[in-house]
Design a protein around this motif. Structure first.
Motif, PDB file in Angstrom:
ATOM      1  N   GLY A  42       0.778  -1.228   0.000  1.00  9.55           N
ATOM      2  CA  GLY A  42       0.000   0.000   0.000  1.00  9.55           C
ATOM      3  C   GLY A  42       0.813   1.284   0.000  1.00  9.55           C
ATOM      4  O   GLY A  42       0.256   2.366   0.145  1.00  9.55           O
ATOM      5  N   LYS A  43       2.121   1.157  -0.146  1.00  8.27           N
ATOM      6  CA  LYS A  43       2.973   2.349  -0.118  1.00  8.27           C
ATOM      7  C   LYS A  43       3.792   2.453  -1.397  1.00  8.27           C
ATOM      8  O   LYS A  43       3.930   1.498  -2.152  1.00  8.27           O
ATOM      9  N   GLU A  44       4.350   3.633  -1.616  1.00  8.70           N
ATOM     10  CA  GLU A  44       5.198   3.831  -2.781  1.00  8.70           C
ATOM     11  C   GLU A  44       6.574   3.226  -2.538  1.00  8.70           C
ATOM     12  O   GLU A  44       7.010   3.074  -1.398  1.00  8.70           O
ATOM     13  N   ARG A  45       7.228   2.916  -3.626  1.00 13.81           N
ATOM     14  CA  ARG A  45       8.579   2.387  -3.530  1.00 13.81           C
ATOM     15  C   ARG A  45       9.506   3.464  -2.968  1.00 13.81           C
ATOM     16  O   ARG A  45       9.386   4.643  -3.316  1.00 13.81           O
ATOM     17  N   GLU A  46      10.451   3.058  -2.130  1.00 14.15           N
ATOM     18  CA  GLU A  46      11.380   4.013  -1.533  1.00 14.15           C
ATOM     19  C   GLU A  46      12.814   3.510  -1.646  1.00 14.15           C
ATOM     20  O   GLU A  46      13.089   2.316  -1.644  1.00 14.15           O
ATOM     21  N   PHE A  47      13.715   4.463  -1.717  1.00 15.75           N
ATOM     22  CA  PHE A  47      15.143   4.182  -1.755  1.00 15.75           C
ATOM     23  C   PHE A  47      15.593   3.635  -0.405  1.00 15.75           C
ATOM     24  O   PHE A  47      15.168   4.129   0.639  1.00 15.75           O
ATOM     25  N   PRO A  88       9.038  -4.455  12.190  1.00 15.42           N
ATOM     26  CA  PRO A  88       7.871  -4.746  11.340  1.00 15.42           C
ATOM     27  C   PRO A  88       7.725  -3.752  10.181  1.00 15.42           C
ATOM     28  O   PRO A  88       7.277  -4.146   9.092  1.00 15.42           O
ATOM     29  N   GLU A  89       8.112  -2.510  10.393  1.00 17.70           N
ATOM     30  CA  GLU A  89       8.002  -1.506   9.318  1.00 17.70           C
ATOM     31  C   GLU A  89       9.009  -1.719   8.192  1.00 17.70           C
ATOM     32  O   GLU A  89       8.961  -1.027   7.179  1.00 17.70           O
ATOM     33  N   ASP A  90       9.930  -2.669   8.369  1.00 20.19           N
ATOM     34  CA  ASP A  90      10.852  -3.031   7.291  1.00 20.19           C
ATOM     35  C   ASP A  90      10.213  -4.039   6.334  1.00 20.19           C
ATOM     36  O   ASP A  90      10.812  -4.367   5.302  1.00 20.19           O
ATOM     37  N   THR A  91       9.036  -4.519   6.660  1.00 18.46           N
ATOM     38  CA  THR A  91       8.346  -5.476   5.796  1.00 18.46           C
ATOM     39  C   THR A  91       8.066  -4.845   4.433  1.00 18.46           C
ATOM     40  O   THR A  91       7.456  -3.777   4.342  1.00 18.46           O
ATOM     41  N   ALA A  92       8.547  -5.501   3.373  1.00 22.37           N
ATOM     42  CA  ALA A  92       8.414  -4.956   2.029  1.00 22.37           C
ATOM     43  C   ALA A  92       8.986  -5.933   1.022  1.00 22.37           C
ATOM     44  O   ALA A  92       9.670  -6.896   1.391  1.00 22.37           O
ATOM     45  N   VAL A  93       8.719  -5.649  -0.237  1.00 25.57           N
ATOM     46  CA  VAL A  93       9.440  -6.312  -1.321  1.00 25.57           C
ATOM     47  C   VAL A  93      10.686  -5.478  -1.603  1.00 25.57           C
ATOM     48  O   VAL A  93      10.590  -4.289  -1.879  1.00 25.57           O
ATOM     49  N   TYR A  94      11.828  -6.136  -1.496  1.00 29.08           N
ATOM     50  CA  TYR A  94      13.105  -5.460  -1.702  1.00 29.08           C
ATOM     51  C   TYR A  94      13.609  -5.764  -3.110  1.00 29.08           C
ATOM     52  O   TYR A  94      13.741  -6.942  -3.483  1.00 29.08           O
TER      53      TYR A  94
END
Length: 123
Positions: A42-47, A88-94
């Motif tokens: 649900g968030k934008e991709r970030e560096f 938990p806030e590091d959860t993402a597709v890397y």
């Protein structure tokens, strides 16, 4: 064309560590700066981080500085992201990325993308 393949994602608990790898298929790996980006649900991709061709210039986002370490092995055509003290806030597709410079990567200047690997941090 540079093909980038990430590995090392998975499910971990808060405070755990994980190391991501990104292998490049192309023989001119050393000609590219490399970076990592992430996209949470649900968030934008970030560096996240970037490293210059020689490894002498490194950038991190404020959210991972002090916890994540980017490195590269030009002999193995591989870039790594060591992630410690995961939250938990590091959860993402890397996703792994290649570009002309670490500065450009930090500004979303990406020439090639990998497909990504999922990291899930449970609380």
């Amino acid at each position: 064309q540079v093909r980038l393949v990430e590995s090392g994602g998975g499910l971990v608990q808060t405070g755990d560590s994980l190391r991501l790898s990104c292998a490049a298929s192309e023989g001119t790996f050393g000609s590219y700066a490399m970076g990592w980006f992430r996209q949470a649900p649900g968030k934008e991709r970030e560096f996240v981080a970037a490293i210059s061709r020689s490894g002498s210039i490194i950038y991190y986002s404020d959210s991972v500085k002090g916890r994540f370490t980017i490195s590269r092995d030009n002999g193995k055509s591989t870039v790594y992201l060591q992630m410690n003290s995961l939250k938990p806030e590091d959860t993402a597709v890397y996703s792994c990325a290649a570009g002309s410079s670490a500065t450009n990567l930090r500004r979303d200047g990406v020439d090639y993308w990998g497909k990504g690997t999922l990291v899930t941090v449970s609380s």
